[in-house]
Design an enzyme around this catalytic site. Structure first.
Site: not given
Length: 433
Positions: A31-32, A125, A130, A314, A406
């Protein structure tokens, strides 16, 4: 993709705990890594093909953003095809910008390719502050004129972006990626000091290099990008998702048992150390990793989350869930996002013994967790609650499962493949538990 799960009637995930892990699965694509690579795909005119692309809602949301700008993005059988030739709209839709934080990565690409972008402040999220100040400050150094409004930002450059020497006060992954995306087509050379070193940065740079970019130092704190005049499209095989791998390994650590994970990745040194401290045995085999846990998890007396190569933020929620049934007292200090501890109140509903002050949590292991109705606050807390649910006695219902989708592809199917009892439930069932 199961449209009913992600975009239709709101579902929940129900887990009947108490099973030991026994099974195997292939780890999904990262995903990242895929989200910044999708942003990078608009830097050229040709058709980019991304194989092993995860079937997750963030990918589909990012694809909708690209289509909304006039490009083409088609997902089929874990293969994503992007054709940016038709992009004309450099204003990102408000709804999608709020839905997916990675939409901010289009800023670097749009500025490099088209010289301008208007974008709402990104969402994602709610795990803490951030800010995108690092991004904007860096863009200004590269010659971008920025107008900040209450809900959106207008960025524009006259002529071409220019290379700059940029020092980040914090090794932000998103800012590092955005600078790289902007710099590959800029005039001159850009140097990033105190750059993020995550494996996803390395994969993005490898992808861009395959497109014709000139980048040195990926994976170190000093990255150098020499701008080129043009990039070309490529076919790319996406690497495995390291956080998904850690998630399923933590399921083994908490529930006990054994599992084989098909992946080319290995655990980082700190991840290996923590899993071993929990009591896991880890064997590297030709096509993947085998994780075995045959006892109650051991405590981790102190751990602080940090940027790579430290223990990932994470992974903090995943580890906390496992420590709830450890044989002692553990301490976790959150060093990246201040709201990662929101999951604690949900774990307490299940009988966990956790105290916290500011960014430190003390977890005293209990012999039994019990099922409860709990609510995911973000992507990784949702995964952590599923781990706790597998460890608990009785039935746990995890609501707000849309957060989990997600970043995790069919997580219920993956849990079943590991021998755990999980299923999707409709809204009426959720409310009637």
């Amino acid at each position: 993709m199961n449209e009913n799960i992600l975009y239709g009637e709101r579902m929940s995930i129900e887990v009947c705990g108490g099973n030991r892990v026994e099974g195997s699965l292939k780890i999904q694509g990262s995903k990242n890594a895929v989200l910044p690579i999708m942003a990078a795909a608009i830097l050229c005119d040709g058709i980019t093909v991304i194989e092993n692309c995860p079937d997750i809602s963030d990918v589909h949301a990012m694809a909708e953003v690209i289509r909304g700008a006039g490009g083409e993005a088609e997902y089929r059988n874990h293969c994503l095809t992007i054709n940016p030739a038709g992009i004309q709209n450099t204003a990102i839709e408000e709804e999608k910008a709020h839905e997916i934080r990675a939409s901010v990565l289009l800023s670097g690409s749009m500025l490099a390719r088209f010289g301008k972008i208007t974008i709402d402040y990104p969402g994602g999220c709610s795990i803490g502050s951030r800010p995108i100040d690092y991004h904007l400050k860096s863009f200004r150094q590269m010659g971008v004129q920025i107008t900040e409004k209450e809900t959106y930002i207008c960025c524009e450059v006259q002529g071409h972006l220019r290379g700059a020497n940029i020092r980040l006060s914090f090794p932000s992954v998103g800012a590092t990626e955005n600078i790289i995306l902007a710099a590959v087509l800029a005039e001159g050379t850009t140097e990033i000091e105190n750059a993020a070193r995550e494996p996803e940065i390395v994969e993005l740079c490898s992808f861009l290099t395959a497109m014709g970019a000139v980048i040195e130092g990926a994976g170190t704190e000093w990255i150098r990008i020499r701008g080129v005049s043009k990039l070309h499209a490529v076919k790319w095989l996406l690497g495995s998702d390291r956080i998904a791998l850690l998630t399923y390994a933590m399921m083994v650590a908490g529930c006990g048992g054994k599992a084989f994970f098909e992946t080319e990745r290995s655990f980082s040194k700190i991840e290996y150390k923590i899993l071993s401290r929990l009591g896991c045995r880890i064997d590297r085999e030709e096509s993947g990793i085998r994780v075995i846990q045959d006892k109650r998890p051991e405590p981790v007396y102190y751990l602080r989350t940090e940027p790579y190569p430290g223990f990932p933020t994470d992974g903090q929620s995943l580890l906390m869930a496992v420590l709830c049934k450890s044989g002692g007292v553990s301490m976790i200090e959150e060093g990246v996002f201040e709201n990662r501890f929101r999951m604690i109140r949900q774990l307490r509903k299940m009988g966990a013994n956790i105290d916290y002050v500011s960014n430190r949590a003390s977890i005293t292991g209990v012999t039994r967790l019990h099922g409860a109705i709990v609510e995911a606050d973000d992507l990784r807390s949702g995964a952590g609650l599923l781990i706790a649910a597998g460890m608990a006695d009785g039935v746990t219902c995890v609501t707000n499962e849309h957060f989990i989708h997600r970043g995790y592809e069919d997580i219920v199917g993956q849990m079943r493949a590991l021998g755990l009892d999980a299923e999707y439930k409709g809204k009426q069932k959720e409310e009637g538990i």
